[in-house]
Design a protein around this motif. Structure first.
Motif, short mmCIF file in Angstrom:
data_model
loop_
_atom_site.label_atom_id
_atom_site.label_comp_id
_atom_site.label_asym_id
_atom_site.label_seq_id
_atom_site.Cartn_x
_atom_site.Cartn_y
_atom_site.Cartn_z
N HIS A 1 12.93 -24.96 -90.68
CA HIS A 1 12.00 -25.64 -89.78
C HIS A 1 10.56 -25.24 -90.06
O HIS A 1 10.30 -24.19 -90.61
CB HIS A 1 12.30 -25.25 -88.32
CG HIS A 1 13.47 -25.96 -87.73
ND1 HIS A 1 13.72 -25.96 -86.38
CD2 HIS A 1 14.47 -26.66 -88.30
CE1 HIS A 1 14.84 -26.65 -86.15
NE2 HIS A 1 15.31 -27.09 -87.29
N MET B 1 8.33 -27.91 -83.33
CA MET B 1 8.97 -27.62 -84.60
C MET B 1 9.79 -28.80 -85.05
O MET B 1 10.24 -29.61 -84.27
CB MET B 1 9.82 -26.37 -84.50
CG MET B 1 10.95 -26.43 -83.53
SD MET B 1 11.91 -24.93 -83.78
CE MET B 1 12.46 -24.58 -82.15
N HIS C 1 10.48 -21.20 -90.36
CA HIS C 1 11.59 -20.33 -89.94
C HIS C 1 12.92 -21.03 -90.20
O HIS C 1 12.96 -22.22 -90.47
CB HIS C 1 11.48 -19.97 -88.46
CG HIS C 1 11.45 -21.17 -87.55
ND1 HIS C 1 10.29 -21.88 -87.32
CD2 HIS C 1 12.42 -21.80 -86.85
CE1 HIS C 1 10.56 -22.89 -86.50
NE2 HIS C 1 11.84 -22.87 -86.20
N MET D 1 16.43 -22.03 -88.44
CA MET D 1 16.93 -22.25 -87.10
C MET D 1 18.45 -22.28 -87.17
O MET D 1 19.02 -23.15 -87.81
CB MET D 1 16.39 -23.60 -86.61
CG MET D 1 16.42 -23.77 -85.14
SD MET D 1 14.81 -23.35 -84.45
CE MET D 1 15.30 -22.14 -83.26
CU LIG Z 1 13.11 -24.26 -85.20
#
Ligand SMILES: [Cu+2]
Length: 162
Positions: A76, A87, A110, A112
């Protein structure tokens, strides 16, 4: 403080974090210090963070991966949308240019993990597999830090090693 007093402390800090066993090699990619946060009971998602260094001469992309503790494992990004941080999934993956280190961290790129099968507990290690376009798949372990941690490696917490 001048540079002479800052530098040794900085160097020590770098040595301390680089000395961790949390480094993985997948082809020409070096993955360092994957970490995530403990989750409260019933939480459906967890973020995953790490650094990827491309030591090769060709570009690669982090496409996603898998883990036993969650149904989905996506890459993400965070972006501003009408003044609100949102996001979204990077469906084409995250660029890892040759020679570059790309950091996945809170409030930025990041991983997820969605559809958690169970809560993650501080101190445990979450096994996962990362998928790259060129380098292929490789196994890593995410260290589970405290709820609210902002960095991996126990940063921000008192370290006691005996
Ligand atoms: Cu995320």
């Amino acid at each position: 403080m001048n540079i002479r007093s800052v530098f040794p402390a900085l160097l020590l800090a770098m040595l301390a974090s680089d000395a961790s066993a949390d480094d993985y090699k997948i082809g020409n990619l070096q993955i360092s210090q994957p970490w995530t946060r403990a989750t409260p009971k019933g939480a459906a998602v967890a973020g995953g963070y790490l650094k990827v260094t491309n030591t090769g001469t060709t570009p690669d992309r982090l496409l996603g991966g898998s883990t036993d503790v969650a149904k989905r494992f996506e890459v993400h990004e965070m972006s501003m949308d009408g003044g609100v941080m949102k996001m979204r999934e990077l469906k084409n993956g995250l660029d890892i240019p040759p020679g570059a280190t790309v950091e996945l961290k809170p409030n930025s790129y990041h991983i997820m993990m969605q559809g958690l099968a169970r809560p993650l507990a501080k101190g445990e290690r979450v096994k996962a597999s990362l998928t790259f376009e060129q380098a292929g798949k490789g196994d890593v372990e995410f260290a589970v830090e405290a709820i609210g941690a902002s960095a991996g490696g126990g940063a921000g917490e008192m370290k006691h090693k005996h």
